[in-house]
Structure formats: structure tokens, C-alpha cells
Design a protein around this motif. Structure first.
Motif, PDB file in Angstrom:
ATOM      1  N   HIS A 117       0.828  -1.209   0.000  1.00  0.00           N
ATOM      2  CA  HIS A 117       0.000   0.000   0.000  1.00  0.00           C
ATOM      3  C   HIS A 117       0.861   1.257   0.000  1.00  0.00           C
ATOM      4  N   GLU A 128     -11.232   3.958  -0.133  1.00  0.00           N
ATOM      5  CA  GLU A 128     -10.373   4.970  -0.758  1.00  0.00           C
ATOM      6  C   GLU A 128     -10.110   6.170   0.131  1.00  0.00           C
ATOM      7  N   HIS A 183      -7.413   0.249  -0.627  1.00  0.00           N
ATOM      8  CA  HIS A 183      -7.416   1.128  -1.795  1.00  0.00           C
ATOM      9  C   HIS A 183      -6.186   2.038  -1.748  1.00  0.00           C
ATOM     10  N   ASP A 201      -7.412  -5.943   1.297  1.00  0.00           N
ATOM     11  CA  ASP A 201      -7.764  -5.036   0.202  1.00  0.00           C
ATOM     12  C   ASP A 201      -7.722  -3.595   0.712  1.00  0.00           C
ATOM     13  N   ARG A 250      -3.738   0.708  -8.710  1.00  0.00           N
ATOM     14  CA  ARG A 250      -4.778  -0.305  -8.565  1.00  0.00           C
ATOM     15  C   ARG A 250      -4.258  -1.693  -8.901  1.00  0.00           C
ATOM     16  N   TYR A 256      -0.292   6.810  -6.342  1.00  0.00           N
ATOM     17  CA  TYR A 256      -1.638   7.399  -6.404  1.00  0.00           C
ATOM     18  C   TYR A 256      -1.575   8.899  -6.161  1.00  0.00           C
ATOM     19  N   ASN A 298      -2.506  -2.797  -5.854  1.00  0.00           N
ATOM     20  CA  ASN A 298      -3.535  -3.137  -4.874  1.00  0.00           C
ATOM     21  C   ASN A 298      -4.128  -4.520  -5.146  1.00  0.00           C
TER      22      ASN A 298
END
Length: 237
Positions: free
Chosen positions: A34, A86, A65, A63, A50, A41, A53
Motif C-alpha cells: 500500500h 479509498e 485502496h 484489500d 490499482r 496514487y 492493490n
């Protein structure tokens, strides 16, 4: 990176060495992925965050975002089934167990996921939904569903989540684990209060019947009383 490793070693008695933490903790690996995805990002690199991710979710079962803001020093224990949206924000010192969801409640734009302040503990399977703030030192019991802001130094349990303990002593710094065996049950408490009130009213009605020389209303049988007590105080709640 190193703060997350220290947080695991500090909070998990199963972690025997730093090498074991580095090699065997999927929650830590998910945070590493991440960190990379979030950096890309932030500079608006398309697609690749993504993809990272998705790859991390495949490897770890976590998971996150790429847009989520996560400070160093958190611990995702076991990790399987954890979903972080997100616009979620997680401050340092938080402990998140498996199956936790930090999700939204619809298709609204802008900030739509929860904010966890310092030292929040989220029990296994708990769901925190919407643009709400969980203040510092909050404990959220396993399986709870939280839909509203929670003030600091509280314990939350139930569906929907209810504050059942406030401003308690959580022990010395670092002793942040959630003892699920000691969590109060607000549903059982309400049932217990209602039963006490009904019992009082029943006694008053029986006294009125007796004064009126009428036959007393038949009370609940012993088996019914036992069944009710088992429902309130037993393993069913």
C-alpha cells in the motif's frame, strides 16, 4: 516500515522474532504494498496503483485502496478479509483484526469512508461504515456495525454499534488489546431491565386480585422463567 514491524512485535505475543514478523505477517506485507501504491496514487499515476492493490490482495487477502491514508505504526492482525476504502484514514497505534471493513454507505463523492484516530482497536469482523470519526482509544467489539461518530475512550458493541463503556482505564501505554470475553451486552441488559419491570407489575396485579377476592392471575411457569433467564444471561446473547 520499521514502526509497523515494532507495532506487531509489541502487540502480538505470537511474534517470536523480528525476522518472523518480516517474513510471515500478511498484514505487514499489505501495508508495504500500500505504501508503494499510495505514493503512485498521490502523483496521479494511472492504473498502476490499482494493479499493485490487486496483486497485494491476491497475495495477502487484504484489500487497501491506494487512496487510503495510513500512518506508520499500525497492526493488521492476520489480515484475511480486511477491506479499507479509498478515503479512509488510519492514525498510528491502531490495531485491526481480520474481516474488518472500513467502507462507505453509498455512491456519494468526497470523503465517504471512516477516520480512525490514534490507538483504536477494531475487533474481528467489525464494520465501520460512512464518513464518521472514531476518536482515540476506542475499542470496537467483534462483529459490531458502527454507523455514527464515536467519542474518545469508549467501547462499542452490537448491531448497530452502541457505546457501552466510557472513559475507562485501558491500562498502561501499549496495553491496547480488546478482551472480547469481558465486553458487556447492552441487549441482554435491556431485556433484564424489562423483565424486572414486568415482574414488579405482575406482583402488583396479583396483589390487586387478592384484595378484590378474585383468583390470582396465573404466573409464568417455572420452565418459562428458566427459558427466559437462559435467553437473557446464557450463551444465546
Amino acid at each position: 516500515m520499521f514502526e509497523n514491524i515494532k507495532a506487531i512485535k509489541k502487540n502480538d505475543p505470537a511474534a517470536k522474532s523480528y525476522l518472523e514478523v518480516i517474513l510471515c505477517y500478511p498484514g505487514l506485507h499489505a501495508l508495504w504494498f500500500h505504501s508503494l501504491a499510495h505514493s503512485l496514487y498521490q502523483i496521479k499515476v494511472p492504473l498502476f496503483p490499482r494493479m499493485i492493490n490487486t496483486f497485494a490482495r491476491f497475495l495477502t487477502g487484504v484489500d487497501i485502496h491506494p487512496g487510503a491514508k495510513i500512518e506508520p505504526g499500525i497492526f493488521i492482525d492476520h489480515g484475511q478479509g480486511v477491506v479499507i476504502g479509498e478515503t479512509a484514514e488510519i492514525a498510528k497505534g491502531c490495531l485491526i483484526l481480520q474481516g474488518v471493513t472500513l467502507g462507505g454507505t453509498g455512491k456519494e463523492s468526497g470523503k465517504r469512508h471512516p477516520t480512525l484516530k490514534e490507538n483504536v482497536v477494531v475487533g474481528a469482523g467489525a464494520k465501520i461504515l460512512g464518513n464518521i470519526v472514531i476518536e482515540h482509544n476506542v475499542r470496537i467489539g467483534a462483529g459490531s456495525v458502527v454507523l455514527r461518530d464515536v467519542p474518545a475512550d469508549c467501547t462499542v458493541v452490537g448491531v448497530p454499534g452502541k457505546v457501552v463503556r466510557s472513559k475507562v482505564d485501558f491500562g498502561k501505554e501499549g496495553e491496547r488489546m480488546l478482551d472480547h470475553g469481558e465486553l458487556p451486552d447492552p441487549v441482554a441488559r435491556v431485556f433484564s431491565i424489562l423483565v424486572e419491570k414486568i415482574d414488579t407489575l405482575q406482583k402488583e396485579v396479583n396483589e390487586l386480585y387478592a384484595k378484590s377476592n378474585l383468583k390470582e392471575k396465573k404466573s409464568a411457569t417455572r420452565n418459562e422463567d428458566d427459558e427466559l433467564n437462559e435467553f437473557i444471561h446464557g450463551g444465546g446473547i
